[in-house]
Scaffold this active site. Sequence first.
Site, mmCIF file in Angstrom:
data_model
loop_
_atom_site.group_PDB
_atom_site.id
_atom_site.type_symbol
_atom_site.label_atom_id
_atom_site.label_comp_id
_atom_site.label_asym_id
_atom_site.label_seq_id
_atom_site.Cartn_x
_atom_site.Cartn_y
_atom_site.Cartn_z
ATOM 1 N N ARG A 1 -3.260 -0.570 5.510
ATOM 2 C CA ARG A 1 -3.859 -1.639 4.700
ATOM 3 C C ARG A 1 -2.950 -2.837 4.462
ATOM 4 O O ARG A 1 -3.363 -3.982 4.670
ATOM 5 C CB ARG A 1 -4.331 -1.076 3.354
ATOM 6 C CG ARG A 1 -5.463 -0.097 3.491
ATOM 7 C CD ARG A 1 -5.773 0.581 2.183
ATOM 8 N NE ARG A 1 -4.643 1.421 1.785
ATOM 9 C CZ ARG A 1 -4.528 2.007 0.616
ATOM 10 N NH1 ARG A 1 -5.455 1.845 -0.310
ATOM 11 N NH2 ARG A 1 -3.484 2.776 0.342
ATOM 12 N N ASP B 1 -8.295 3.684 1.856
ATOM 13 C CA ASP B 1 -7.233 3.929 2.829
ATOM 14 C C ASP B 1 -7.862 4.507 4.095
ATOM 15 O O ASP B 1 -8.380 5.625 4.075
ATOM 16 C CB ASP B 1 -6.208 4.893 2.247
ATOM 17 C CG ASP B 1 -4.969 5.033 3.098
ATOM 18 O OD1 ASP B 1 -5.014 4.702 4.309
ATOM 19 O OD2 ASP B 1 -3.944 5.486 2.560
ATOM 20 N N CYS C 1 0.861 -1.181 0.000
ATOM 21 C CA CYS C 1 0.000 0.000 0.000
ATOM 22 C C CYS C 1 0.900 1.235 0.000
ATOM 23 O O CYS C 1 2.114 1.125 -0.185
ATOM 24 C CB CYS C 1 -0.986 -0.015 1.161
ATOM 25 S SG CYS C 1 -0.275 0.226 2.807
#
Length: 160
Positions: free
Chosen positions: A16, A129, A10
Amino acid sequence: MSVIKVLFICHGNICRSPMAEFVFKKKLDELGLADLFYVASAATSTEEIWNGVGNPVYPPAREELAKHGISCQGKRAMLLKKSDYGAYDYLIGMDHANIRNMHRILGGDPEQKIHLMLEFAGLERGIADPWYSGNFGETYRDVDMGCDGFLAYLKEHGEI
């Protein structure tokens, strides 16, 4: 059967991708498959890495994992490197911007190793996100769904 190497990626490697790393590791443990895998996570940005030392998992992400009995103790952000392309079998990005940055950093994808996490769940969208959305529960649910889809994909393709 050789070890399957998976790298979740990520932007900052504090929400994440570490969630995906540790959710996937827990699922592998529960299935008795942990010895067949090497699993890690990385960032496409240096924003969470200072003087070569990565920040730990963001506290709300760590707390969301803990709600599900998952520890990410000791995990610190690390940067995706061009050499990771040869080191991993699967490089799994959380959203389309991650995928673009992965192609740039890795120099393309000649072996088709780069995947969008939710493609394994039959979806074309990215995982939001939670740094921006604030919804760590939603991110966890998407990560969990993506991990289940990835396991189904591996089974369907005879890798596990």
